[in-house]
Scaffold this active site. Structure first.
Site, mmCIF file in Angstrom:
data_model
loop_
_atom_site.group_PDB
_atom_site.id
_atom_site.type_symbol
_atom_site.label_atom_id
_atom_site.label_comp_id
_atom_site.label_asym_id
_atom_site.label_seq_id
_atom_site.Cartn_x
_atom_site.Cartn_y
_atom_site.Cartn_z
ATOM 1 N N GLU A 442 0.970 -1.224 0.133
ATOM 2 C CA GLU A 442 0.094 0.068 -0.069
ATOM 3 C C GLU A 442 0.743 1.398 0.056
ATOM 4 O O GLU A 442 0.308 2.423 0.480
ATOM 5 C CB GLU A 442 -0.963 0.180 1.209
ATOM 6 C CG GLU A 442 -1.867 -1.145 1.260
ATOM 7 C CD GLU A 442 -2.833 -1.292 0.024
ATOM 8 O OE1 GLU A 442 -2.858 -0.352 -0.801
ATOM 9 O OE2 GLU A 442 -2.982 -2.468 -0.296
ATOM 10 N N GLY A 443 2.176 1.061 -0.443
ATOM 11 C CA GLY A 443 2.960 2.275 -0.445
ATOM 12 C C GLY A 443 3.935 2.354 0.339
ATOM 13 O O GLY A 443 3.570 2.363 1.592
#
Length: 596
Positions: A442-443
């Site tokens: 998710e980054g």
């Protein structure tokens, strides 16, 4: 094997006493979100996580998921499928989903303590419902009416699960490079062709159908990120009336071999002309996908928090029991052969670091979830806009800091065990391995840092930062005469002033050299996290003194806050120095000289 006991008292304190969720829920119109209901959710959620999920954690790590190359099917570890059936039967899948789609309609923040418990009990298992929640949110906000009718209800009920399919072998963060194609069909659907990697819950045996949300390009798509569309691609074909057909042409090609979360199916998915349906407008898919990603980023922050708490619980118990040497100031337990290691200052340093980051981080994470409810449901438009600005600002901080602190806390827990922590028997090394992924998916932390400084501060002119700084100053003004928190007011104000100064400094330098943003981003993010946590610790002390909690609980909050302000908040000095150093120390060395 590590054990887990849900910290219900501190969860209730964070939810009710510090962030005042009960009153906010009533103001937002959630009539059913009373304390009786919320307490029942906490109690039953704890029972499920402690007795069903936690015992499966080591099994999932040891056995993992199994991929059948001939059929593409994936079998989850023993007990995982049965646990999911209990999860669905208990109504947990739709806890915070709208009633019109079969959910229970509770506010988003009401589900956050359950999410923390699930992640602490069994992170790998928790990834399956996590992805379904993201797909649900994307369809609620961007799906057509027929898509909501056909796909949302089984997702909310838990009969189907969801995924998000972004990453490809040649592109991760830079989604403008993706190659998956979507060809329009005569019946209004699209044929999706391409390969996606790192797809969590992409194939499994929990449910008969999986709803994949896939980023792809239409034939007329412009280049780059402006040419990306979002498609709904079910594992089993589904028509517009909800009738299911045969298997869609999407197949799991392999499972990734990972450092941790072995019980989570991380798949390579091959789409070969698979039937899909456009979600939202053509070429606007990235906007819809960010609905999932932002929800998931807050949720991943809670994963770091849950792992931290489980590791801390076990390290604390071990430190109370393990006998090693005598305290330097003299025997504390002379009747024993040696003192328990909790008497040693360095062990206390590690335990208090965990306690400070976990309990402060819990309040910060829960408040982020409450902002979601306010931004969506507040009756006043200005209040919604302010909550949304603060939510956007805090999301990368919650995601990055709670996961980085998760790595730190599981490391400290392992250190408390010494060599026993490194072997598998106690289960601490699994928590340390599992924690590492939370800083990546998710980054990565670097991506969160660029989002915070580059977008939320520079592009959006620090709207969310101004809201938070206003909250800090209001708290300080309201509590200047409060003896319980007087010692924290001046340092908190000093850090808020320095935060403003550093932000202006970076902005000025970035106007002349855009690389200044990249050079400062990580340290700016961590600086922001430590100052935000100082605010929540000061508020926690004030809330504890006004609460009905025991004297021991109040003393625990007060002394932990003192530890945080004295020993952890000074980390901001190093981050500030790094920010002020500019780009030169990073960019001067030629790339060819790195191995010279």
């Amino acid at each position: 094997m590590s054990t887990y006991k849900a910290p219900l008292n501190d969860m209730r304190f964070a939810l009710y006493d510090v962030i005042g969720a009960e009153a906010v829920f009533a103001k937002l119109g959630f009539a059913d979100a009373t304390r009786d209901v919320l307490d029942a959710v906490l109690d039953e959620g704890a029972r499920f996580c402690e007795t069903v999920l936690a015992p499966l954690n080591a099994i999932g790590d040891r056995i993992g998921c199994v991929h059948d190359k001939s059929s593409g099917a994936v079998t989850t570890p023993p007990g995982f499928k049965q646990a999911y059936a209990q999860f669905v039967e208990g109504g947990w899948a739709g806890l915070v989903s709208p009633v019109e789609f079969g959910g229970q309609g509770l506010p988003h923040a009401a589900g956050v303590p359950l999410k923390e418990m699930i992640d602490a009990a069994n992170l790998a298992w928790g990834n399956f419902p996590l992805l379904s929640a993201g797909a649900t949110e994307a369809l609620i906000q961007h799906g057509q009416a027929w898509q909501q009718e056909v796909f949302l209800k089984p997702l909310v009920e838990g009969r189907w699960t969801g995924t998000m399919c972004l990453t490809e072998p040649h592109c991760g963060t830079d989604l403008g490079l993706l190659k998956t194609r979507a060809q329009p069909q005569a019946d209004g659907s699209h044929a999706i062709t391409g390969t996606k990697i790192f797809i969590t819950a992409g194939e499994h045996d929990f449910t008969d159908n999986i709803v994949h949300l896939v980023l792809a390009r239409l034939p007329d798509a412009p280049a780059g990120s402006k040419g990306i569309s979002l498609f709904l691609v079910p594992k089993v074909r589904v028509d517009r009336d909800g009738n299911t057909g045969g298997a869609n042409t999407v197949r799991c090609g392999s499972l990734e071999h990972k450092m941790g979360i072995h019980g989570s199916a991380t798949c390579v998915l091959n789409f070969d002309g698979a039937q899909g349906y456009l979600i939202g407008q053509p070429h606007k898919g990235l906007m819809a996908m960010f609905t999932m990603m932002n929800t998931a980023r807050l949720a991943v922050g809670l994963q770091g928090l849950g792992l931290s708490d489980r590791a801390y619980q076990n390290a604390l118990a071990y430190s109370r029991d393990r006998l090693q040497m005598r305290a330097l100031s003299g025997a504390k337990f002379p009747e024993k052969a040696a003192d328990p290691i909790i008497v040693h200052p360095d062990v206390r340093r590690m335990l208090l670091t965990c306690k400070a980051l976990i309990e402060g981080g819990r309040v910060m994470g829960y408040h982020g979830a409450l902002l979601v409810d306010i931004a969506h449901h507040a009756p006043d438009e200005a209040e919604r806009a302010q909550a949304d600005a603060l939510l956007g600002f805090m999301t990368p901080i919650v995601k990055a800091c709670l996961t980085e602190w998760g790595v730190e806390c599981t490391y400290h827990a392992l250190q408390c065990y010494g060599g026993h922590g490194y072997i598998a028997e106690h289960g601490i090394e699994q928590l340390a391995r599992d924690a590492r992924i939370t800083t990546l998916y998710e980054g990565t932390t670097g991506i969160q840092a660029l989002d915070l400084l580059g977008r939320k501060v520079m592009q959006l002119q620090g709207a969310g930062l101004q809201v938070l700084l206003g909250m800090i100053e209001q708290f300080c003004a309201d509590n200047e005469a409060n003896a319980a928190v007087a010692e924290f007011i001046a340092p908190l104000r000093d850090k808020a002033a320095q935060w403003t100064q550093l932000t202006m400094q970076v902005g000025k330098r970035a106007a002349a050299n855009a690389d200044e943003v990249g050079a400062a981003a990580y340290d700016y993010l961590m600086y922001s996290g430590y100052v935000a946590l100082a605010y929540w610790w000061a508020r926690s002390v004030a809330a504890s003194e006004a609460s009905a909690q025991s004297d021991a609980f109040k003393a625990g909050k007060r002394e932990t806050a003192r530890f945080y302000f004295a020993r952890l908040l000074p980390r901001t000095l190093a981050h500030a120095a790094a920010i002020e150093s500019g780009t030169q120390t990073l960019t001067t060395l030629d790339a060819a000289a790195f191995d010279a």
